[in-house]
Every structure is written in C-alpha cells, then in structure tokens.
Design a protein around this motif. Structure first.
Motif, short mmCIF file in Angstrom:
data_model
loop_
_atom_site.label_atom_id
_atom_site.label_comp_id
_atom_site.label_asym_id
_atom_site.label_seq_id
_atom_site.Cartn_x
_atom_site.Cartn_y
_atom_site.Cartn_z
N SER B 44 -0.34 3.11 0.80
CA SER B 44 -0.74 2.08 1.76
C SER B 44 -1.73 2.63 2.77
O SER B 44 -2.68 1.96 3.16
CB SER B 44 0.49 1.52 2.50
OG SER B 44 1.33 0.85 1.61
N GLN B 87 1.24 -5.22 1.92
CA GLN B 87 2.52 -5.03 1.23
C GLN B 87 3.52 -6.11 1.67
O GLN B 87 4.24 -6.66 0.86
CB GLN B 87 3.05 -3.64 1.56
CG GLN B 87 4.15 -3.16 0.66
CD GLN B 87 4.34 -1.65 0.72
OE1 GLN B 87 3.66 -0.94 1.46
NE2 GLN B 87 5.27 -1.15 -0.07
N ASP B 162 -1.95 -4.39 -2.09
CA ASP B 162 -0.85 -3.45 -1.86
C ASP B 162 0.45 -4.05 -2.39
O ASP B 162 1.04 -4.92 -1.76
CB ASP B 162 -0.73 -3.15 -0.36
CG ASP B 162 0.05 -1.86 -0.09
OD1 ASP B 162 0.69 -1.35 -1.04
OD2 ASP B 162 0.04 -1.38 1.06
#
Ligand SMILES: Nc1ncnc2c1ncn2[C@@H]1O[C@H](COP(=O)(O)OP(=O)(O)OP(=O)(O)O)[C@@H](O)[C@H]1O
Ligand SMILES: [Mg+2]
Lengths: 236, 244
Positions: B44, B87, B162
């Motif tokens: 990330s 994410q 992500d």
C-alpha cells in the motif's frame, strides 16, 4: 406566580401589538448576535479547518491558546474592546464606544475562538481519510478543504449553534461596550438586567422566555437551512 | 516506450524505520502489473508513493519520463491523470451518483456529460440500480465496486488498485476481474494492482513484483515469477509455503 402569569400575558400582548420598544431590543439582539456569529464563521471556519487539516511545528501551542480563548470571560472581552475603543484608546478616534458596532466587535472576540476550536475538532478525525480520498480523486487544495468541511458538517453546525447561543445570551461584554442605552444599544439581556434591578422580576423572566423562544426558532432555521445548503448537490 | 513509472532508490521511512526500500523498479506502460507480498510488505505504501500521497524520504520517481511532482503547480495535473482505489475506500456523504460524479465535477466536466459517464461507469461495475442510494449504506463489496466505478469514470491514464476484490464474493470477483482485464485493451492505460490473491495476480497481470519487508525480492514477467522463480523466498511465497 400570578404576577408572572400576568406579565407573561402582557409580554405576549406587547409582541402581538407590535410594541416598538420591545421589537427594537429584540431586533438589535438578533442583529448584533447574527453579525457577530457571521463574522466569527468567516474567520473561524477557514482557520479551524486549516488547524484541523495541517500539522506544523508549534501547532500544540496554538491549540492550547484557542481552547483557552474559547473560555474567555465575556467581561474580559468587553474590557479589552472598551480599552481599545475608549476616547484615549488606540482606536478612540473611530468613536465606536457605546454603539452596536462595539458590541459586535466584542462578541466576535468571544465567538471566533469557539467556532475555530469546534471546527478544528470536527475536521480532525475526518481529515486523513477524506482529505486523502479527495486529493487522490483530483481535488485542488480548495476543493479538498471544502469536501472535508462538508464531511465535518455536523460538528461545524454545532460550532455555529454554540457560538450563536453564546452571543445572544451574553450580557457582560455588550453591557460594558454598549452601555445599555435605550433605543441605541439596549438588547434583550441588558433589558433583563435592567428590569431585574428595578424589581420587575416577572417582566425580566418573561423577557428571558422570549429570548429562549427566539433562540429556538433561530436554531431551527440554522439547522434546517445550513444543513440543506451543505448537502446540496447537483441533482440529476 | 516510456514507462509509466520508474523508481530509483526510493526509501520511505516512518519514525526513522524504513518500510519501503526500493533500488530500481520500472512499471511499463499499457499493461497490468501485480504487486504481491505478505501483509506489511509495503504494498500500500508503494501505491501511495505512486499516487503522490506519500513523498519518499529519499529517491526519485519519474512519471512518463518526468519527475513525479509531489507538490507545486504540476502536481494537480499529474494527480488528475491517475486514479486510485484504496484498500478501504471512503465514500463521501451523499448518494452513489454524487460519489461517482465527484471526480468529474472536480475537473469541471459539463453536467450533461457527467450524467452519461456516471451511468456508463456504474454499468461497467454492474450497479446502475444503486444510483440514488446513500453511499453510507453500501456494503463493503458494493463500496469497493463503486470505488472502482469512481476511479474509472475519469478515464485515468494510470489506475492504481489496492486489493480491489478483497471484500467480494467469488461471483463479483469474476465480474471485477473481467472489467480490469478489458481496460488496457480498450483504453490503453497502465494498471497496477496490489493483491493477496496469487491466482488473481496470475489471471490478470503480465508483470509482477514480489515485495517482502519493504524490499523487492523479485520483479519480472508474471509467468517467470510463478513458474520459474529465481529467489528461494519467491518460491516459498508463490507455493504458499512461506511462513510470515
Ligand atoms: N503512517 C504510518 N506510520 C507508521 N507506520 C506505517 C504507516 N503506514 C504504514 N506503516 C507501516 O509500514 C509497513 C507497510 O505498510 P503497508 O500498508 O504498505 O503494508 P501492505 O503491504 O499494504 O500490507 P497489507 O497487505 O496488510 O495491506 C507496515 O509495517 C505498516 O505498519
Ligand atoms: Mg495494504
């Protein structure tokens, strides 16, 4: 109790009959508080947003100063503005002492830290996630700040309402720099003090209730109006 | 062909601890790259560096041949040419339509065009019936698909993903993978996808980078990484035997 009832009744009658003196003080109360809150918003929301969004050396100290000023005693704010505006003061030439402008100035001093501090707290916590998302989505600095403010709207709303409540209920500062002059600087809170001193407790209490009722209406308007504005998006 | 990104000596430190330490890494243009590696490897962080959200402590990154402008006048233009799906995507208050439209509105796209583009993007992820839903009420998987629509709607030159399918059921994973697979052919963009799912990396990407503890262990074609890994660590990781 009976006199309270009768003076409430007479206040209601005064309101319904459009009593000039009563409307004068209600209107001045509203004007001064709304002006002070508006100026406080224009200063405090951008400053609070910046404080919530950015880290910089010495930030802690600024935060502590803001928190301290949030609890600034109204009388002290009054004295400061009084000294600035008095004939011998640095701004004495403006001849603003005992005018509504002086009252607004003192209240701005009181409400700006409140709006700044509460906006800062509302923005912090939202800022990392939403600021990054906004920036990543292609927002300019200004656009990103606006998006963060929108996400913090509930807290900023609370800041505005708190500031307005402080302004309209405040008496120490407006008394000092306004002087409670009839037809010129007399507002609801200073009238309440005056009536209490004259022994007209029921009239004072009734005025207090009118003050509360007005606060209730203004807050309703603020909550509905400002929230709607912030939620506005182009519909499709 | 000029690569989309080229990293040189990039180091990212948090509290003086390096979490990313990349000697040299190139992301070629117009293909799909997978970034794989265990949790905490710095995947990330790498995407955040590319999206200009994280300025490296040291080193340089070029973007289509020019230095990636972390701040200054050019950074907005560079940022507006790429999209990232986080994410855990954050939705702005308002409805789904407003969220997908936001990137276009920020770029001052005309209202008429906005509408058509938003519906097209929602159709791509199969969620046109959610337009009027409050974004706060979306499920994790729906939010992820809306985030993908939000990223695609602005026609980015580079798409950073992500873990875009981490919260999805197998059926929806297939839908999203199909979307992702089609994009480079249709629009000629570069996609960098971080994924825990090795099969997904195999299915989607042409190039792959294996990161571990902030360092590149191996970077080559996806085929090489999975079928003929050079490093012992890579062998263990792609066979699922790595203990971490
Ligand atoms: N802002 C930060 N401050 C301190 N440490 C951080 C910060 N951001 C990331 N880290 C650390 O850097 C390391 C790499 O984090 P990163 O999020 O890039 O990992 P990842 O490979 O994406 O992991 P995952 O697969 O779990 O998402 C982790 O050890 C993490 O704790
Ligand atoms: Mg991660």
């Amino acid at each position: 109790m009976e006199t309270l009832y009768s003076s409430m009744l007479s206040i209601v009658k005064l309101i319904l009959s459009g009593d000039k003196a009563l409307y004068e003080i209600i209107l001045l109360s509203l004007k001064v508080s709304i002006a002070a809150t508006t100026i406080g918003m224009l200063l405090g929301i951008p400053f609070g947003t910046l404080m919530g969004m950015y880290r910089f050396p010495g930030r802690q100290v600024v935060v502590i100063i803001i928190y301290t000023l949030m609890g600034l005693p109204p009388v002290l704010a009054g004295v400061i503005i009084y000294l600035l505006l008095s004939a011998k003061g640095p701004l004495g030439e403006l001849q603003l002492l005992f005018t509504p402008t002086a009252m607004v100035t003192a209240q701005v001093l009181l409400v700006t830290p409140i709006i700044t501090g509460l906006t800062m707290v509302a923005v912090r916590g939202k800022e990392k996630l939403y600021l990054e998302t906004a920036v990543s989505m292609g927002a300019s600095r200004l656009q990103a700040a606006w998006l963060v403010i929108r996400e913090a709207k509930a807290g900023i709303m609370a800041a505005i309402v708190t500031a307005f409540g402080r302004a309209i209920a405040e008496v120490g500062a407006v008394m000092l720099v306004g002087g409670n002059i009839e037809h010129v600087t007399r507002v609801m809170t200073t009238s309440i003090i005056l009536e209490t001193r004259k022994g007209n407790f029921d009239l004072a209490l009734s005025l207090g209730l009118v003050l509360l009722a007005i606060s209730f209406m203004i807050n309703g308007f603020l909550v509905a109006g400002v929230l709607k504005y912030l939620q506005r998006g182009e519909q499709y | 062909m000029v690569p989309a990104f080229s990293l040189n000596g990039v180091i990212v430190e948090f509290n003086n601890q390096p979490v990313l330490d990349i000697g040299e890494l190139v992301f070629d243009d117009r293909i799909i790259h997978a970034v794989i590696g265990p949790s905490g490897a710095g995947k990330s962080t790498l995407l955040r560096v590319l999206n200009m959200l994280q300025k490296p402590t040291q080193g340089s990154v070029t973007y289509f041949g020019n230095p990636l402008p972390y701040n200054g006048a050019n950074s907005l233009a560079a940022r507006r040419s790429m999209s990232m799906v986080f994410q855990t995507p954050a939705m702005f208050s308002g409805n789904v339509y407003d969220n997908v439209a936001l990137g276009l509105r920020l770029r001052d796209v005309k209202t008429k065009e906005v509408r058509a583009k938003v519906f097209q993007a929602l159709e791509t992820v199969g969620l046109t019936d959610l337009t009027k839903r409050s974004a706060a009420t979306l499920s994790g998987g729906e939010a992820q698909r809306i985030a993908l629509a939000r990223a695609l709607v602005v026609n980015p030159r580079v798409l950073l993903l992500d873990e875009p399918t981490a919260n999805l059921d197998p059926g929806n994973v297939t839908i999203i993978e199909d979307v992702i697979k089609r994009i480079p052919h249709e629009t000629g963009i570069t996609i960098i996808i971080v994924t825990h799912n090795l099969y997904q990396a195999k299915r989607l990407s042409q190039q792959a980078v294996f990161l571990n503890k902030g360092k590149i262990v191996e970077s080559s074609s996806t085929d090489e990484i999975f079928n003929n890994p050079k490093a012992q660590e890579t062998k263990l990781f792609v066979s699922g035997e790595m203990v971490y």
